[in-house]
Design a protein around this motif. Sequence first.
Motif, PDB file in Angstrom:
ATOM      1  N   HIS A  44      35.602  41.471  13.858  1.00 37.75           N
ATOM      2  CA  HIS A  44      36.883  41.651  13.147  1.00 37.75           C
ATOM      3  C   HIS A  44      37.023  40.432  12.244  1.00 37.75           C
ATOM      4  CE1 HIS A  44      41.067  42.171  12.207  1.00 37.75           C
ATOM      5  NE2 HIS A  44      41.265  43.142  13.084  1.00 37.75           N
ATOM      6  N   ASP A  45      37.373  40.646  10.994  1.00 34.10           N
ATOM      7  CA  ASP A  45      37.439  39.497  10.075  1.00 34.10           C
ATOM      8  C   ASP A  45      38.700  38.670  10.270  1.00 34.10           C
ATOM      9  OD1 ASP A  45      38.469  42.024   8.992  1.00 34.10           O
ATOM     10  OD2 ASP A  45      39.098  40.785   7.305  1.00 34.10           O
ATOM     11  N   MET A  46      39.690  39.206  11.014  1.00 33.94           N
ATOM     12  CA  MET A  46      40.962  38.529  11.279  1.00 33.94           C
ATOM     13  C   MET A  46      41.768  38.363   9.979  1.00 33.94           C
ATOM     14  SD  MET A  46      39.668  35.721  14.109  1.00 33.94           S
ATOM     15  CE  MET A  46      41.263  35.464  14.910  1.00 33.94           C
ATOM     16  N   PRO A  47      43.087  38.350   9.996  1.00 31.95           N
ATOM     17  CA  PRO A  47      43.945  38.347  11.176  1.00 31.95           C
ATOM     18  C   PRO A  47      43.948  39.690  11.927  1.00 31.95           C
ATOM     19  CG  PRO A  47      45.296  38.486   9.199  1.00 31.95           C
ATOM     20  CD  PRO A  47      43.873  38.284   8.750  1.00 31.95           C
ATOM     21  N   ILE A  48      44.115  39.595  13.249  1.00 32.16           N
ATOM     22  CA  ILE A  48      44.094  40.755  14.137  1.00 32.16           C
ATOM     23  C   ILE A  48      45.519  41.271  14.347  1.00 32.16           C
ATOM     24  CG2 ILE A  48      43.748  41.381  16.583  1.00 32.16           C
ATOM     25  CD1 ILE A  48      41.422  39.247  16.515  1.00 32.16           C
ATOM     26  N   HIS A  49      45.660  42.570  14.370  1.00 34.81           N
ATOM     27  CA  HIS A  49      46.945  43.168  14.753  1.00 34.81           C
ATOM     28  C   HIS A  49      46.715  43.907  16.067  1.00 34.81           C
ATOM     29  CE1 HIS A  49      47.254  42.713  10.307  1.00 34.81           C
ATOM     30  NE2 HIS A  49      48.401  42.209  10.669  1.00 34.81           N
ATOM     31  N   ASP A  50      46.988  43.195  17.176  1.00 35.44           N
ATOM     32  CA  ASP A  50      46.777  43.761  18.523  1.00 35.44           C
ATOM     33  C   ASP A  50      47.471  45.111  18.663  1.00 35.44           C
ATOM     34  OD1 ASP A  50      45.276  41.722  19.662  1.00 35.44           O
ATOM     35  OD2 ASP A  50      47.033  40.626  20.373  1.00 35.44           O
ATOM     36  N   GLY A  51      46.737  46.062  19.197  1.00 39.14           N
ATOM     37  CA  GLY A  51      47.361  47.362  19.481  1.00 39.14           C
ATOM     38  C   GLY A  51      47.321  48.309  18.296  1.00 39.14           C
ATOM     39  N   PHE A  52      46.852  47.847  17.154  1.00 39.10           N
ATOM     40  CA  PHE A  52      46.716  48.729  15.995  1.00 39.10           C
ATOM     41  C   PHE A  52      45.225  49.021  15.810  1.00 39.10           C
ATOM     42  CE2 PHE A  52      50.825  46.738  15.453  1.00 39.10           C
ATOM     43  CZ  PHE A  52      51.622  47.837  15.137  1.00 39.10           C
ATOM     44  N   GLU A  53      44.539  48.274  14.947  1.00 39.37           N
ATOM     45  CA  GLU A  53      43.122  48.593  14.692  1.00 39.37           C
ATOM     46  C   GLU A  53      42.227  48.258  15.889  1.00 39.37           C
ATOM     47  OE1 GLU A  53      44.775  46.262  13.009  1.00 39.37           O
ATOM     48  OE2 GLU A  53      43.669  44.369  13.147  1.00 39.37           O
ATOM     49  N   ILE A  54      42.712  47.416  16.786  1.00 33.49           N
ATOM     50  CA  ILE A  54      41.936  47.042  17.993  1.00 33.49           C
ATOM     51  C   ILE A  54      42.922  46.740  19.118  1.00 33.49           C
ATOM     52  CG2 ILE A  54      41.821  44.590  17.340  1.00 33.49           C
ATOM     53  CD1 ILE A  54      38.934  44.566  18.502  1.00 33.49           C
ATOM     54  N   THR A  55      42.525  47.056  20.345  1.00 29.00           N
ATOM     55  CA  THR A  55      43.391  46.731  21.479  1.00 29.00           C
ATOM     56  C   THR A  55      43.189  45.259  21.849  1.00 29.00           C
ATOM     57  OG1 THR A  55      41.655  47.432  23.011  1.00 29.00           O
ATOM     58  CG2 THR A  55      43.343  49.070  22.437  1.00 29.00           C
ATOM     59  N   ALA A  56      44.236  44.665  22.429  1.00 30.64           N
ATOM     60  CA  ALA A  56      44.147  43.264  22.873  1.00 30.64           C
ATOM     61  C   ALA A  56      43.028  43.129  23.904  1.00 30.64           C
ATOM     62  CB  ALA A  56      45.485  42.830  23.455  1.00 30.64           C
ATOM     63  N   GLU A  57      42.882  44.151  24.742  1.00 29.17           N
ATOM     64  CA  GLU A  57      41.833  44.129  25.775  1.00 29.17           C
ATOM     65  C   GLU A  57      40.444  43.927  25.148  1.00 29.17           C
ATOM     66  OE1 GLU A  57      41.502  47.891  27.687  1.00 29.17           O
ATOM     67  OE2 GLU A  57      40.225  47.163  29.300  1.00 29.17           O
ATOM     68  N   LEU A  58      40.179  44.636  24.059  1.00 27.70           N
ATOM     69  CA  LEU A  58      38.843  44.517  23.436  1.00 27.70           C
ATOM     70  C   LEU A  58      38.616  43.166  22.767  1.00 27.70           C
ATOM     71  CD1 LEU A  58      37.404  47.688  21.719  1.00 27.70           C
ATOM     72  CD2 LEU A  58      36.857  46.680  23.913  1.00 27.70           C
ATOM     73  N   THR A  59      39.703  42.506  22.350  1.00 31.71           N
ATOM     74  CA  THR A  59      39.497  41.174  21.752  1.00 31.71           C
ATOM     75  C   THR A  59      39.032  40.175  22.817  1.00 31.71           C
ATOM     76  OG1 THR A  59      41.784  40.419  22.053  1.00 31.71           O
ATOM     77  CG2 THR A  59      41.282  41.576  19.987  1.00 31.71           C
ATOM     78  N   ARG A  60      39.287  40.506  24.089  1.00 32.56           N
ATOM     79  CA  ARG A  60      38.844  39.618  25.197  1.00 32.56           C
ATOM     80  C   ARG A  60      37.578  40.140  25.860  1.00 32.56           C
ATOM     81  NH1 ARG A  60      44.554  39.933  26.020  1.00 32.56           N
ATOM     82  NH2 ARG A  60      44.236  41.548  27.589  1.00 32.56           N
ATOM     83  N   ASP A  61      37.022  41.210  25.348  1.00 30.33           N
ATOM     84  CA  ASP A  61      35.825  41.838  25.913  1.00 30.33           C
ATOM     85  C   ASP A  61      34.616  40.897  25.737  1.00 30.33           C
ATOM     86  OD1 ASP A  61      34.872  44.999  26.456  1.00 30.33           O
ATOM     87  OD2 ASP A  61      33.311  43.710  25.585  1.00 30.33           O
ATOM     88  N   PRO A  62      33.710  40.853  26.715  1.00 31.15           N
ATOM     89  CA  PRO A  62      32.527  39.983  26.556  1.00 31.15           C
ATOM     90  C   PRO A  62      31.701  40.319  25.317  1.00 31.15           C
ATOM     91  CG  PRO A  62      32.598  40.971  28.767  1.00 31.15           C
ATOM     92  CD  PRO A  62      33.750  41.545  28.010  1.00 31.15           C
ATOM     93  N   ARG A  63      31.844  41.520  24.785  1.00 30.12           N
ATOM     94  CA  ARG A  63      31.092  41.890  23.584  1.00 30.12           C
ATOM     95  C   ARG A  63      31.731  41.365  22.298  1.00 30.12           C
ATOM     96  NH1 ARG A  63      31.190  48.236  24.810  1.00 30.12           N
ATOM     97  NH2 ARG A  63      33.252  47.540  25.491  1.00 30.12           N
ATOM     98  N   ALA A  64      32.973  40.871  22.395  1.00 29.16           N
ATOM     99  CA  ALA A  64      33.698  40.454  21.189  1.00 29.16           C
ATOM    100  C   ALA A  64      33.165  39.121  20.659  1.00 29.16           C
ATOM    101  CB  ALA A  64      35.186  40.328  21.501  1.00 29.16           C
ATOM    102  N   ILE A  65      32.915  39.069  19.365  1.00 30.63           N
ATOM    103  CA  ILE A  65      32.411  37.819  18.755  1.00 30.63           C
ATOM    104  C   ILE A  65      33.271  37.400  17.547  1.00 30.63           C
ATOM    105  CG2 ILE A  65      30.014  38.101  19.529  1.00 30.63           C
ATOM    106  CD1 ILE A  65      29.361  39.087  16.632  1.00 30.63           C
ATOM    107  N   MET A  66      34.524  37.907  17.481  1.00 32.81           N
ATOM    108  CA  MET A  66      35.288  37.650  16.248  1.00 32.81           C
ATOM    109  C   MET A  66      35.671  36.178  16.057  1.00 32.81           C
ATOM    110  SD  MET A  66      37.216  39.471  18.602  1.00 32.81           S
ATOM    111  CE  MET A  66      37.376  41.127  18.046  1.00 32.81           C
ATOM    112  N   TYR A  67      35.815  35.424  17.155  1.00 31.29           N
ATOM    113  CA  TYR A  67      36.155  34.006  16.948  1.00 31.29           C
ATOM    114  C   TYR A  67      34.938  33.228  16.426  1.00 31.29           C
ATOM    115  CZ  TYR A  67      40.172  35.367  19.809  1.00 31.29           C
ATOM    116  OH  TYR A  67      41.263  36.008  20.314  1.00 31.29           O
ATOM    117  N   GLU A  68      33.759  33.570  16.943  1.00 32.65           N
ATOM    118  CA  GLU A  68      32.533  32.939  16.418  1.00 32.65           C
ATOM    119  C   GLU A  68      32.339  33.345  14.953  1.00 32.65           C
ATOM    120  OE1 GLU A  68      32.814  34.537  19.271  1.00 32.65           O
ATOM    121  OE2 GLU A  68      31.532  33.677  20.822  1.00 32.65           O
TER     122      GLU A  68
END
Length: 312
Positions: free
Chosen positions: A264-288
């Motif tokens: 995700h290129d950010m900024p993130i809108h939790d609950g819209f294009e992505i769930t908050a749960e998936l932003t914490r998923d081990p597969r998520a690399i958006m902060y890197e």
Amino acid sequence: MRHLPNLQCLDSAEIRAILSKAAEIKADPARYDRLLHRKSMAMLFQKTSTRTRVSFEVAMTELGGHAIYIDWATSNFVLSGIEHETAYLSRNVSCIMARLYHHSDLQKIISASLVPVINGCDELYHPCQALTDVLTMQEHYAGDLQDVHLAFIGVQNNVSNSLITICDKLGITMTIATPELQGNTASADTTVNQILQTSDRINHTTDPREAVQNADFVYTDTWIDMQYFNNPEHREENEAKLALMKPYQLNSALLDGIDCKIMHDMPIHDGFEITAELTRDPRAIMYEQAANRLHAQKGLLWWLYNEAGNLS
Ligand code: CP
């Protein structure tokens, strides 16, 4: 003089050179800490930003230079012509980065500038983001980039336009899952449309499930342009867009069992294009991914200053 209005203006060898230098500087930043010694870059913002502003400012500092933040609304760009203000600006700085509403205004800046100009995102393109995204995919994929499958799930916009362009140039397979192509008319771009019609590596589907099958990277972006997200005048339009896009949300059900990285290129809108749960998923690399904006900007600055014959 070379500028970066979009990625159409770079060939694949130039993109690879920027990415390669970005990785090289990231691995050994101290070696480059005087690359832009005593150089100043103007950063002109009509729109809000966190990552673009911070990453360019830190990049200039870490390369031995300096970045100046200019808020369009409190500058004399609001009182005078773009050409006059740019003509002045480019006589006191050695590079200009601009985040503007309209690509046509970026072209005016380019026409009037004596120094390289970088597009920091407008309604058509986000080239710096796409460079970052490929740098990030390179770091998270063991094989050749030409074996990567990127799935972009969401609206066709400036971010997907630049991703389509860079994937086409580098031979990366990309599927865009969106209800309608160029439904967002502000982002309609003929070159990108042509790639979609002719490239056998860039595909469109209306089915997000089909897109994520066999994807190595699954990417999403805001459904609503950031300047309109909290604007009450756009409430009705926003609600219609949110309803249309709901089936395209990145959530646990869509990515169940998919062995991919989530971007995700950010900024993130939790609950819209992505769930908050998936932003914490081990597969998520958006902060890197977001952190790599700094390194990609350094590679780009090296290339532009080198092309201008202005490296320290
Ligand atoms: N992705 C991106 O451009 O972030 P900002 O809008 O915060 O600069």
